[in-house]
Design a protein around this motif. Structure first.
Motif, PDB file in Angstrom:
ATOM      1  N   LEU A  67     122.319  81.085  16.668  1.00 56.18           N
ATOM      2  CA  LEU A  67     122.020  81.722  15.383  1.00 56.18           C
ATOM      3  C   LEU A  67     122.121  80.747  14.221  1.00 56.18           C
ATOM      4  O   LEU A  67     121.388  80.868  13.240  1.00 56.18           O
ATOM      5  CB  LEU A  67     122.972  82.899  15.146  1.00 56.18           C
ATOM      6  N   VAL A  68     123.053  79.808  14.309  1.00 58.76           N
ATOM      7  CA  VAL A  68     123.280  78.897  13.192  1.00 58.76           C
ATOM      8  C   VAL A  68     122.725  77.502  13.451  1.00 58.76           C
ATOM      9  O   VAL A  68     122.703  76.664  12.555  1.00 58.76           O
ATOM     10  CB  VAL A  68     124.788  78.816  12.849  1.00 58.76           C
ATOM     11  N   ASP A  69     122.287  77.230  14.664  1.00 61.07           N
ATOM     12  CA  ASP A  69     121.660  75.950  14.976  1.00 61.07           C
ATOM     13  C   ASP A  69     120.454  76.173  15.890  1.00 61.07           C
ATOM     14  O   ASP A  69     120.419  75.696  17.020  1.00 61.07           O
ATOM     15  CB  ASP A  69     122.659  75.005  15.644  1.00 61.07           C
ATOM     16  N   PRO A  70     119.446  76.911  15.424  1.00 58.28           N
ATOM     17  CA  PRO A  70     118.281  77.170  16.282  1.00 58.28           C
ATOM     18  C   PRO A  70     117.542  75.910  16.679  1.00 58.28           C
ATOM     19  O   PRO A  70     116.982  75.831  17.772  1.00 58.28           O
ATOM     20  CB  PRO A  70     117.408  78.088  15.418  1.00 58.28           C
ATOM     21  N   SER A  71     117.556  74.900  15.811  1.00 61.39           N
ATOM     22  CA  SER A  71     116.826  73.671  16.114  1.00 61.39           C
ATOM     23  C   SER A  71     117.415  72.940  17.308  1.00 61.39           C
ATOM     24  O   SER A  71     116.687  72.369  18.129  1.00 61.39           O
ATOM     25  CB  SER A  71     116.824  72.748  14.893  1.00 61.39           C
ATOM     26  N   GLY A  72     118.742  72.934  17.408  1.00 61.31           N
ATOM     27  CA  GLY A  72     119.376  72.252  18.527  1.00 61.31           C
ATOM     28  C   GLY A  72     118.951  72.837  19.856  1.00 61.31           C
ATOM     29  O   GLY A  72     118.644  72.105  20.805  1.00 61.31           O
ATOM     30  N   TYR A  73     118.903  74.173  19.919  1.00 64.53           N
ATOM     31  CA  TYR A  73     118.516  74.821  21.164  1.00 64.53           C
ATOM     32  C   TYR A  73     117.017  74.751  21.397  1.00 64.53           C
ATOM     33  O   TYR A  73     116.553  74.686  22.538  1.00 64.53           O
ATOM     34  CB  TYR A  73     119.002  76.272  21.148  1.00 64.53           C
ATOM     35  N   PHE A  74     116.244  74.764  20.331  1.00 62.90           N
ATOM     36  CA  PHE A  74     114.794  74.594  20.453  1.00 62.90           C
ATOM     37  C   PHE A  74     114.473  73.222  21.040  1.00 62.90           C
ATOM     38  O   PHE A  74     113.719  73.112  22.007  1.00 62.90           O
ATOM     39  CB  PHE A  74     114.148  74.755  19.079  1.00 62.90           C
ATOM     40  N   MET A  75     115.062  72.186  20.472  1.00 62.49           N
ATOM     41  CA  MET A  75     114.817  70.826  20.956  1.00 62.49           C
ATOM     42  C   MET A  75     115.338  70.633  22.376  1.00 62.49           C
ATOM     43  O   MET A  75     114.769  69.889  23.172  1.00 62.49           O
ATOM     44  CB  MET A  75     115.473  69.817  20.018  1.00 62.49           C
ATOM     45  N   GLY A  76     116.437  71.318  22.700  1.00 58.76           N
ATOM     46  CA  GLY A  76     117.016  71.156  24.032  1.00 58.76           C
ATOM     47  C   GLY A  76     116.261  71.869  25.120  1.00 58.76           C
ATOM     48  O   GLY A  76     116.455  71.574  26.309  1.00 58.76           O
ATOM     49  N   ALA A  77     115.382  72.809  24.760  1.00 56.48           N
ATOM     50  CA  ALA A  77     114.665  73.575  25.770  1.00 56.48           C
ATOM     51  C   ALA A  77     113.662  72.702  26.539  1.00 56.48           C
ATOM     52  O   ALA A  77     113.552  72.790  27.762  1.00 56.48           O
ATOM     53  CB  ALA A  77     113.940  74.751  25.115  1.00 56.48           C
ATOM     54  N   TYR A  78     112.929  71.869  25.820  1.00 61.78           N
ATOM     55  CA  TYR A  78     111.937  70.968  26.435  1.00 61.78           C
ATOM     56  C   TYR A  78     112.065  69.618  25.739  1.00 61.78           C
ATOM     57  O   TYR A  78     111.273  69.287  24.849  1.00 61.78           O
ATOM     58  CB  TYR A  78     110.522  71.537  26.287  1.00 61.78           C
ATOM     59  N   LYS A  79     113.064  68.859  26.147  1.00 60.41           N
ATOM     60  CA  LYS A  79     113.433  67.640  25.421  1.00 60.41           C
ATOM     61  C   LYS A  79     112.315  66.605  25.393  1.00 60.41           C
ATOM     62  O   LYS A  79     112.044  66.001  24.345  1.00 60.41           O
ATOM     63  CB  LYS A  79     114.707  67.050  26.022  1.00 60.41           C
ATOM     64  N   LYS A  80     111.666  66.382  26.519  1.00 60.89           N
ATOM     65  CA  LYS A  80     110.618  65.350  26.563  1.00 60.89           C
ATOM     66  C   LYS A  80     109.419  65.735  25.690  1.00 60.89           C
ATOM     67  O   LYS A  80     108.889  64.905  24.945  1.00 60.89           O
ATOM     68  CB  LYS A  80     110.166  65.132  28.005  1.00 60.89           C
ATOM     69  N   ALA A  81     109.019  66.986  25.757  1.00 63.25           N
ATOM     70  CA  ALA A  81     107.843  67.428  25.003  1.00 63.25           C
ATOM     71  C   ALA A  81     108.100  67.376  23.509  1.00 63.25           C
ATOM     72  O   ALA A  81     107.296  66.839  22.731  1.00 63.25           O
ATOM     73  CB  ALA A  81     107.462  68.845  25.428  1.00 63.25           C
ATOM     74  N   PHE A  82     109.244  67.903  23.077  1.00 62.39           N
ATOM     75  CA  PHE A  82     109.488  67.994  21.639  1.00 62.39           C
ATOM     76  C   PHE A  82     109.867  66.649  21.035  1.00 62.39           C
ATOM     77  O   PHE A  82     109.642  66.417  19.852  1.00 62.39           O
ATOM     78  CB  PHE A  82     110.555  69.042  21.360  1.00 62.39           C
ATOM     79  N   ALA A  83     110.433  65.761  21.831  1.00 65.06           N
ATOM     80  CA  ALA A  83     110.701  64.410  21.338  1.00 65.06           C
ATOM     81  C   ALA A  83     109.384  63.686  21.080  1.00 65.06           C
ATOM     82  O   ALA A  83     109.242  62.936  20.112  1.00 65.06           O
ATOM     83  CB  ALA A  83     111.549  63.642  22.340  1.00 65.06           C
ATOM     84  N   LEU A  84     108.398  63.928  21.935  1.00 64.57           N
ATOM     85  CA  LEU A  84     107.087  63.307  21.769  1.00 64.57           C
ATOM     86  C   LEU A  84     106.378  63.830  20.529  1.00 64.57           C
ATOM     87  O   LEU A  84     105.706  63.084  19.809  1.00 64.57           O
ATOM     88  CB  LEU A  84     106.224  63.579  23.002  1.00 64.57           C
ATOM     89  N   LEU A  85     106.555  65.127  20.242  1.00 66.76           N
ATOM     90  CA  LEU A  85     105.869  65.730  19.096  1.00 66.76           C
ATOM     91  C   LEU A  85     106.494  65.324  17.766  1.00 66.76           C
ATOM     92  O   LEU A  85     105.891  65.507  16.715  1.00 66.76           O
ATOM     93  CB  LEU A  85     105.893  67.256  19.226  1.00 66.76           C
ATOM     94  N   ASN A  86     107.731  64.791  17.807  1.00 61.94           N
ATOM     95  CA  ASN A  86     108.392  64.306  16.590  1.00 61.94           C
ATOM     96  C   ASN A  86     108.401  65.385  15.512  1.00 61.94           C
ATOM     97  O   ASN A  86     107.801  65.249  14.448  1.00 61.94           O
ATOM     98  CB  ASN A  86     107.700  63.040  16.068  1.00 61.94           C
ATOM     99  N   LEU A  87     109.101  66.480  15.816  1.00 64.18           N
ATOM    100  CA  LEU A  87     109.142  67.615  14.891  1.00 64.18           C
ATOM    101  C   LEU A  87     110.028  67.287  13.701  1.00 64.18           C
ATOM    102  O   LEU A  87     111.237  67.257  13.809  1.00 64.18           O
ATOM    103  CB  LEU A  87     109.670  68.857  15.616  1.00 64.18           C
ATOM    104  N   THR A  88     109.417  67.044  12.567  1.00 64.23           N
ATOM    105  CA  THR A  88     110.188  66.633  11.388  1.00 64.23           C
ATOM    106  C   THR A  88     110.052  67.598  10.218  1.00 64.23           C
ATOM    107  O   THR A  88     110.817  67.522   9.274  1.00 64.23           O
ATOM    108  CB  THR A  88     109.744  65.235  10.915  1.00 64.23           C
ATOM    109  N   VAL A  89     109.073  68.472  10.254  1.00 63.04           N
ATOM    110  CA  VAL A  89     108.839  69.371   9.134  1.00 63.04           C
ATOM    111  C   VAL A  89     109.637  70.648   9.327  1.00 63.04           C
ATOM    112  O   VAL A  89     109.563  71.280  10.368  1.00 63.04           O
ATOM    113  CB  VAL A  89     107.343  69.713   8.988  1.00 63.04           C
ATOM    114  N   THR A  90     110.420  71.017   8.336  1.00 62.23           N
ATOM    115  CA  THR A  90     111.208  72.245   8.408  1.00 62.23           C
ATOM    116  C   THR A  90     110.336  73.441   8.059  1.00 62.23           C
ATOM    117  O   THR A  90     109.780  73.506   6.974  1.00 62.23           O
ATOM    118  CB  THR A  90     112.401  72.182   7.435  1.00 62.23           C
ATOM    119  N   PRO A  91     110.196  74.416   8.968  1.00 64.33           N
ATOM    120  CA  PRO A  91     109.407  75.604   8.640  1.00 64.33           C
ATOM    121  C   PRO A  91     110.179  76.511   7.690  1.00 64.33           C
ATOM    122  O   PRO A  91     111.311  76.878   7.961  1.00 64.33           O
ATOM    123  CB  PRO A  91     109.207  76.284  10.001  1.00 64.33           C
TER     124      PRO A  91
END
Length: 418
Positions: free
Chosen positions: A299-323
């Motif tokens: 609830l308080v760190d959704p990004s950590g769990y989002f990034m941890g779900a598919y680490k290789k894919a999301f590291a490649l996408l370089n998600l830097t923009v905060t929605p």
């Protein structure tokens, strides 16, 4: 995957449901739960709030190992992992929580089911800014009674013969946008300090590429290239929409399955909303408590769990923009207005042109506008400020007894034996 840790804690028995036909009050008073179950203790850290009431992202996640936790049922569950992330890159786009009915025993003001409904509504208004507004009169998710949350922004279920004296709280994507800012932190506090037997059964985490920085074709290719493969088994991939001849109605790529408790959806969000030329793409991670545990810290760190779900894919996408939810509201509003104008032009354009020449534009508007001032559903921007009055702040209904007589009405006729 890192060091594997097995965590087996003392399991506390959950409260048992008695007679399936008993009221919530009668069942809950029969047995009270003491403290939180073992599952609730996982991930007790939380993000601090800024002086604006917004959640402040954790700079470094606490751990990135895979943990196994034994639930009360004796089943081993995988704990969703967290990884380091710079800033929040994901939002919560949907949530389902189950809590024990005994949560509200200290505050209920009566012994009937409505007392529990009103107590639940008051607690949810504190968290989200809106409470329960009306009884939907239907069974849903195997619960015997379902109430609307806010302005159709979710629902809450009560009762049910096999629901173990629990209450279901389901918040839809529109509800997360409508909720009063800071609701994530308030819900985290409620679940960890007040609720009894709380469990997050599902959470959807989302990242938006508003300007087409990533396309569904790229996401599909990343699956082919193995970037969504977390272990050795390649997750299944399915498609919805017209992929051979895109029609502007939107396409979706599904990676993984609900059965595994982890699934990714990438879809053309703008097109789904009605704009056939929109480049807006959304990526969603759906986590459920099937074979895994969802810690409250999501609830308080959704990004950590989002990034941890598919680490290789999301590291490649370089998600830097905060929605930002404000940006999502603006995008939805823009698309809805454009779609409404297109609807008027396509279906009523000829009538509008002729009648405007006959009456004049101003008089035509006065003659055709809705007398009650109602807004079309698609043009309503979800906001807690405009929610209906919740049930706990409405005047409580009084029971009606057609045979209730005072002494002056009694003639002895009711006591006659025929």
């Amino acid at each position: 995957m890192g060091k594997l840790k097995a965590t087996v804690s003392e399991a506390r028995p959950a409260a048992k449901r008695g007679d399936g036909g008993a009221t919530l009050a009668a069942r809950a008073s029969a047995e009270r739960s003491e403290g939180h179950p073992t599952m609730s203790a996982v991930g007790t850290g939380s993000s601090p709030l800024t002086n604006r009431g917004e959640l402040e992202a954790l700079a470094i996640a606490d751990h990135s190992d895979v943990s196994l936790v034994m639930a009360d049922s004796g089943e081993l569950k995988v704990v969703s992992v967290r990884v380091p992330t710079n800033g929040q890159v994901a939002i919560i786009d949907g949530l389902r929580v189950v809590i024990g009915e005994e949560t509200f025993l200290p505050v209920v003001d009566g012994v009937d089911d409505e007392a529990f409904v009103r107590a639940t509504s008051a607690a949810l208004e504190e968290v989200f800014g809106f409470g329960l507004t009306r009884n939907l009169g239907q069974r849903r998710d195997f619960y015997g009674e379902t109430w609307e949350l806010g302005d159709n922004w979710g629902h809450v279920g009560f009762g049910g013969a096999k629901q173990n004296s629990t209450i279901l709280i389901s918040l839809a994507g529109q509800g997360t946008i409508a909720a009063k800012p800071g609701w994530e932190g308030r819900l985290h506090t409620f679940l960890t300090t007040r609720a009894r037997r709380p469990v997050i059964t599902r959470v959807d985490l989302a990242h938006d590429w508003f300007h087409g920085e990533v396309t569904v074709d790229q996401l599909d290719q990343m699956h082919t290239d193995g970037f969504f493969t977390n272990a050795y088994t390649i997750p299944c991939c399915q498609h919805a929409g017209d992929w051979k001849n895109p029609s502007g109605k939107g396409r979706t790529v599904y990676i993984g399955t609900r059965k595994a408790g982890l699934m990714f959806r990438g879809y053309e969000k703008g097109m789904e909303q009605g704009d056939s030329t929109s480049p807006w793409v959304r990526g969603e991670v759906e986590m459920s408590n099937k074979s895994r545990l969802i810690p409250f810290d999501v609830l308080v760190d959704p990004s950590g769990y989002f990034m941890g779900a598919y680490k290789k894919a999301f590291a490649l996408l370089n998600l830097t923009v905060t929605p930002q939810r404000a940006e999502i509201k603006r995008k939805n509003a823009e698309i809805s207005v454009d779609a409404s104008l297109k609807l008027l032009n396509t279906q009523f354009g000829k009538y509008i042109g002729v009648l405007a020449d006959f009456f004049g534009a101003e008089e035509l508007v006065q003659k055709t506008r809705n007398r009650l001032g109602d807004w079309p559903k698609r043009l309503k921007v979800p906001d807690y400020f405009y929610a209906d009055t919740p049930v706990h702040r409405q005047e409580r209904r009084k029971s009606f007894n057609e045979f209730k007589l005072d002494s002056s009405d009694y003639s002895g006729a009711l006591g006659m034996v025929v």
